[in-house]
Scaffold this motif. Structure first.
Motif, PDB file in Angstrom:
ATOM      1  N   CYS A  91       2.282   1.466   8.519  1.00  0.00           N
ATOM      2  CA  CYS A  91       1.045   1.898   7.863  1.00  0.00           C
ATOM      3  C   CYS A  91       0.684   0.918   6.746  1.00  0.00           C
ATOM      4  O   CYS A  91       1.437   0.758   5.785  1.00  0.00           O
ATOM      5  CB  CYS A  91       1.218   3.293   7.267  1.00  0.00           C
ATOM      6  N   SER A 117      -9.164   1.516   3.686  1.00  0.00           N
ATOM      7  CA  SER A 117      -8.752   1.480   5.087  1.00  0.00           C
ATOM      8  C   SER A 117      -7.311   1.951   5.243  1.00  0.00           C
ATOM      9  O   SER A 117      -6.496   1.800   4.332  1.00  0.00           O
ATOM     10  CB  SER A 117      -8.884   0.071   5.665  1.00  0.00           C
ATOM     11  N   SER A 129      -4.605   1.326   8.243  1.00  0.00           N
ATOM     12  CA  SER A 129      -4.371   0.633   9.509  1.00  0.00           C
ATOM     13  C   SER A 129      -2.925   0.784   9.943  1.00  0.00           C
ATOM     14  O   SER A 129      -2.019   0.846   9.119  1.00  0.00           O
ATOM     15  CB  SER A 129      -4.698  -0.863   9.377  1.00  0.00           C
ATOM     16  N   VAL A 169      -0.275  -1.273  11.905  1.00  0.00           N
ATOM     17  CA  VAL A 169      -0.188  -2.714  12.176  1.00  0.00           C
ATOM     18  C   VAL A 169       1.115  -3.061  12.893  1.00  0.00           C
ATOM     19  O   VAL A 169       2.183  -2.520  12.583  1.00  0.00           O
ATOM     20  CB  VAL A 169      -0.288  -3.509  10.862  1.00  0.00           C
ATOM     21  N   LYS A 226      -3.648  -4.481  15.428  1.00  0.00           N
ATOM     22  CA  LYS A 226      -3.631  -3.280  14.595  1.00  0.00           C
ATOM     23  C   LYS A 226      -4.629  -2.263  15.112  1.00  0.00           C
ATOM     24  O   LYS A 226      -5.561  -2.581  15.844  1.00  0.00           O
ATOM     25  CB  LYS A 226      -3.935  -3.622  13.142  1.00  0.00           C
ATOM     26  N   SER A 243      -7.124   0.726  13.580  1.00  0.00           N
ATOM     27  CA  SER A 243      -7.723   1.318  12.387  1.00  0.00           C
ATOM     28  C   SER A 243      -7.832   2.824  12.575  1.00  0.00           C
ATOM     29  O   SER A 243      -8.356   3.291  13.592  1.00  0.00           O
ATOM     30  CB  SER A 243      -9.111   0.724  12.134  1.00  0.00           C
ATOM     31  N   THR A 294      -8.805   7.973  16.788  1.00  0.00           N
ATOM     32  CA  THR A 294      -9.001   6.531  16.962  1.00  0.00           C
ATOM     33  C   THR A 294     -10.446   6.279  17.339  1.00  0.00           C
ATOM     34  O   THR A 294     -10.984   6.952  18.219  1.00  0.00           O
ATOM     35  CB  THR A 294      -8.071   5.965  18.050  1.00  0.00           C
TER      36      THR A 294
END
Length: 230
Positions: A28, A82, A84, A86, A94, A96, A122
């Motif tokens: 995260c 944000s 994300s 990753v 990644k 989001s 998502t």
């Protein structure tokens, strides 16, 4: 019988190979308007496909490491820029996070959280190379072999740890017998069975100071399923 065993071993080898080729667990990366609150590894996370929808998940208590001083409830507030998920293998890969499915401005951020799942929608296409977990439907059996994955803090590679299912806690969490270890940073990682089916999420784990035994109690998928059905 021999053919069944051979087929199972082949399936496990295929799962191991495919998991090695794909990102089964992510980290995260959380950014805020005020830079001092940014955290590039607030916890671990993963993607799950359920009822033909894809969700991205981590532990609710990860919010303790990804929050501003004003955040007191299960809500991201207005300061978030944000969130994300990753890949550490390739930071350009990644996902989001979209809408926080289980946002609740009346639920205080406390330990232990009620149902330790933070579930996001998502909004974009999932990059190639990221694994999507399916949720197991069958009941777990005592002594069954289970696994969890996550990124310990400072690690460039994920760990995969095997344990045995010992039953359910009074709060409905899973109880796993796993080796004693330092798993900080793995919170929010996936817990799955021998077939790669999701059974839980890395939640609470600590070493009991009296017995020196590892207490490891992942959150079950029950709360997740109740949230996404709403």
């Amino acid at each position: 019988m021999k053919r069944t065993i051979v087929l199972l071993l082949l399936f496990l080898l295929v799962f191991e190979w495919s998991a090695a080729q794909r990102d089964s667990v992510l980290v995260c990366d959380v950014k805020f308007k005020t830079l001092k609150y940014d955290n590039g590894h607030a916890g671990s996370g993963f993607l799950v496909k359920y009822h033909n929808k894809v969700f991205v998940c981590t532990a609710k208590h990860v919010l303790f490491f990804a929050k501003t001083d004003l955040m007191k409830t299960i809500s991201l507030g207005d300061d978030l820029v944000s969130w994300s998920f990753v890949s550490k293998k390739n930071p350009n890969v990644k996902v989001s996070a979209g809408e926080l499915i289980n946002e609740d401005k009346t639920e205080l951020l406390v330990m232990p959280p009620k149902g330790d799942w933070l579930v996001f929608a998502t909004n974009a296409e999932i990059p190639r190379g990221i694994h999507l977990f399916d949720v197991r439907a069958d009941t777990l059996e005592i002594g069954e072999r289970l696994y969890f994955m996550g990124y310990p803090y400072g690690s460039k590679s994920p760990i995969k740890v095997e344990g045995r299912f010992q039953g359910y806690t009074q709060t409905g969490n899973l109880s796993l017998d796993v080796p004693t270890g330092t798993y900080g940073g793995c919170s929010g990682g996936p817990v799955f069975d021998q077939h790669g089916l999701l059974v839980g999420l890395v939640s609470m784990g600590y070493v009991d100071q009296e017995t020196n035994a590892m207490v490891f109690e992942p959150a079950s998928t029950d709360y997740f399923k109740s949230i996404v059905r709403m």
